[in-house]
Design a protein around this motif. Structure first.
Motif, PDB file in Angstrom:
ATOM      1  N   GLN A   1       1.210   3.806   4.237  1.00 31.38           N
ATOM      2  CA  GLN A   1       1.823   3.061   3.141  1.00 31.38           C
ATOM      3  C   GLN A   1       3.139   2.422   3.571  1.00 31.38           C
ATOM      4  O   GLN A   1       3.434   1.271   3.221  1.00 31.38           O
ATOM      5  N   ASN A   2       3.936   3.162   4.362  1.00 34.42           N
ATOM      6  CA  ASN A   2       5.200   2.614   4.862  1.00 34.42           C
ATOM      7  C   ASN A   2       4.958   1.381   5.730  1.00 34.42           C
ATOM      8  O   ASN A   2       5.748   0.433   5.725  1.00 34.42           O
TER       9      ASN A   2
ATOM     10  N   HIS B   1       2.530  -0.820   5.430  1.00 31.84           N
ATOM     11  CA  HIS B   1       2.252  -1.969   4.572  1.00 31.84           C
ATOM     12  C   HIS B   1       3.511  -2.408   3.808  1.00 31.84           C
ATOM     13  O   HIS B   1       3.698  -3.610   3.566  1.00 31.84           O
ATOM     14  N   ASP B   2       4.365  -1.455   3.462  1.00 27.46           N
ATOM     15  CA  ASP B   2       5.631  -1.808   2.804  1.00 27.46           C
ATOM     16  C   ASP B   2       6.524  -2.622   3.750  1.00 27.46           C
ATOM     17  O   ASP B   2       7.203  -3.566   3.320  1.00 27.46           O
ATOM     18  N   GLU B   3       6.513  -2.248   5.042  1.00 28.40           N
ATOM     19  CA  GLU B   3       7.280  -3.002   6.036  1.00 28.40           C
ATOM     20  C   GLU B   3       6.754  -4.434   6.137  1.00 28.40           C
ATOM     21  O   GLU B   3       7.524  -5.399   6.242  1.00 28.40           O
TER      22      GLU B   3
ATOM     23  N   LYS C   1       5.310  -6.151   3.816  1.00 33.75           N
ATOM     24  CA  LYS C   1       5.703  -6.889   2.615  1.00 33.75           C
ATOM     25  C   LYS C   1       7.143  -7.382   2.721  1.00 33.75           C
ATOM     26  O   LYS C   1       7.468  -8.496   2.274  1.00 33.75           O
ATOM     27  N   LYS C   2       8.009  -6.570   3.323  1.00 33.86           N
ATOM     28  CA  LYS C   2       9.412  -6.969   3.501  1.00 33.86           C
ATOM     29  C   LYS C   2       9.506  -8.147   4.459  1.00 33.86           C
ATOM     30  O   LYS C   2      10.261  -9.108   4.221  1.00 33.86           O
TER      31      LYS C   2
ATOM     32  N   HIS D   1      -1.711  -7.528   6.603  1.00 37.81           N
ATOM     33  CA  HIS D   1      -1.183  -7.917   5.290  1.00 37.81           C
ATOM     34  C   HIS D   1      -1.234  -9.435   5.242  1.00 37.81           C
ATOM     35  O   HIS D   1      -0.629 -10.115   6.080  1.00 37.81           O
TER      36      HIS D   1
END
Length: 317
Positions: A69-70, A72-74, A76-77, A161
């Motif tokens: 999850q981290n 994919h969060d990276e 997105k940033k 992503h």
């Protein structure tokens, strides 16, 4: 009930009259009781060990989910920052390939310099028909929504992503950020763990001949390992797990062998297709590790139980 108690009292009274039989009976009952107690203690330690391993499995699974999850969060940033570059987006919209390619090259080189070796970005034009879009990119364009997940591409397996770039509700391009699924190894190794990714053999057909050439090693009838990414004992010993144990491993999520405690997480791609297994774990020789703690606990309780049994038997005789 009263009749039974009376009969029992009479039996005890008769046994007491025969001292030899009385002490023999007591000894037998005591020894049987000791061994029953020992059996209970031994099975209890096994149950406790099993609970420890289950807890380890759940802990590893949660940590692995968090790392994915981290990741994919990276992405997105990174996407949010790139989308602020208006001149770049205008260049993509007008098919100014030179500007777009220069930006991609510059940023991907920076990733390499920062030791993000398998992280890269791509900007794909939705209006340029020279190169057909693959299915997932088409889904982003037509659905006008971002997609994140794991995807098997010609050059490997990646976390991806994909973000639609649009103006006036018209999608003119897609921003794609991807990183190899093997990149998690470095992070997990730094934390003292072990990691590898097993690819389902049915996914090999999606890889290019160049990607497959002398890079993959068969693990069993269903999975293969990209051996050029892994030079560890953890990887080389995975194929020592027999087929029956491996199936149980997949079902239960963990297995303990002579070398490692391993946890497996099934990985599905963006389309929900099973593509492989992430396998993490630790050596059973790690000092202070869960496996050692569980083993020490079991050995201690067993030793105490055996000592108690021997002491009582010596006391009786």
């Amino acid at each position: 009930m009263f009749t039974f108690i009376k009969r029992l009292q009479e039996l005890i009274a008769q046994l007491k009259k025969n001292k030899g039989l009385w002490f023999t009976t007591l000894s037998i009952i005591s020894i049987v009781g000791i061994f029953i107690s020992m059996y209970v203690i031994m099975t209890m330690t096994d149950r406790v060990s099993e609970k420890v391993y289950t807890s380890m499995f759940e802990s590893y699974e949660l940590k692995l989910d968090a790392k994915v999850q981290n990741k994919h969060d990276e992405f997105k940033k990174i996407a949010a920052i790139i989308k602020q570059d208006k001149p770049l987006l205008e260049a993509l919209e007008t098919n100014n390939i030179a500007v777009v390619d220069a930006f991609k090259k510059s940023l991907n080189e920076e990733f390499l310099k920062s030791e993000f070796n398998s992280l890269s970005i791509d900007l794909i034009s939705a209006t340029n028909k020279d190169k057909p879009l693959r299915n997932t990119l088409n889904a982003v364009v037509t659905g006008k929504r971002a997609l994140s997940g794991v995807e098997v591409l010609e050059n490997g397996v990646f976390f991806v992503h994909m973000v639609p770039l649009q103006k006036n509700e018209v999608v003119y391009g897609v921003l794609e950020i991807k990183e190899s699924i093997h990149a998690l190894r470095a992070q997990i190794t730094k934390e003292g763990g072990e990691y590898l990714f097993l690819l389902d053999k049915k996914m090999l057909t999606f890889l290019s001949l160049e990607e497959k050439a002398d890079k993959y090693k068969e693990v069993n009838e269903n999975y293969t390992l990209k051996q050029v990414e892994y030079d560890t004992k953890f990887a080389t010993t995975i194929n020592t797990i027999d087929s029956e144990t491996f199936e149980k491993f997949k079902q239960s999520g963990y297995v303990l062998d002579n070398n490692y405690f391993r946890v497996a997480k099934k990985i599905t791609d963006i389309n929900g297709v099973d593509v492989g297994l992430m396998v993490v774990g630790e050596s059973i020789d790690v000092s202070g590790g869960f496996v050692n703690i569980a083993g020490d606990m079991t050995n201690t309780v067993t030793t105490v139980a055996l000592g108690l049994v021997i002491s009582v038997i010596l006391f009786l005789f």
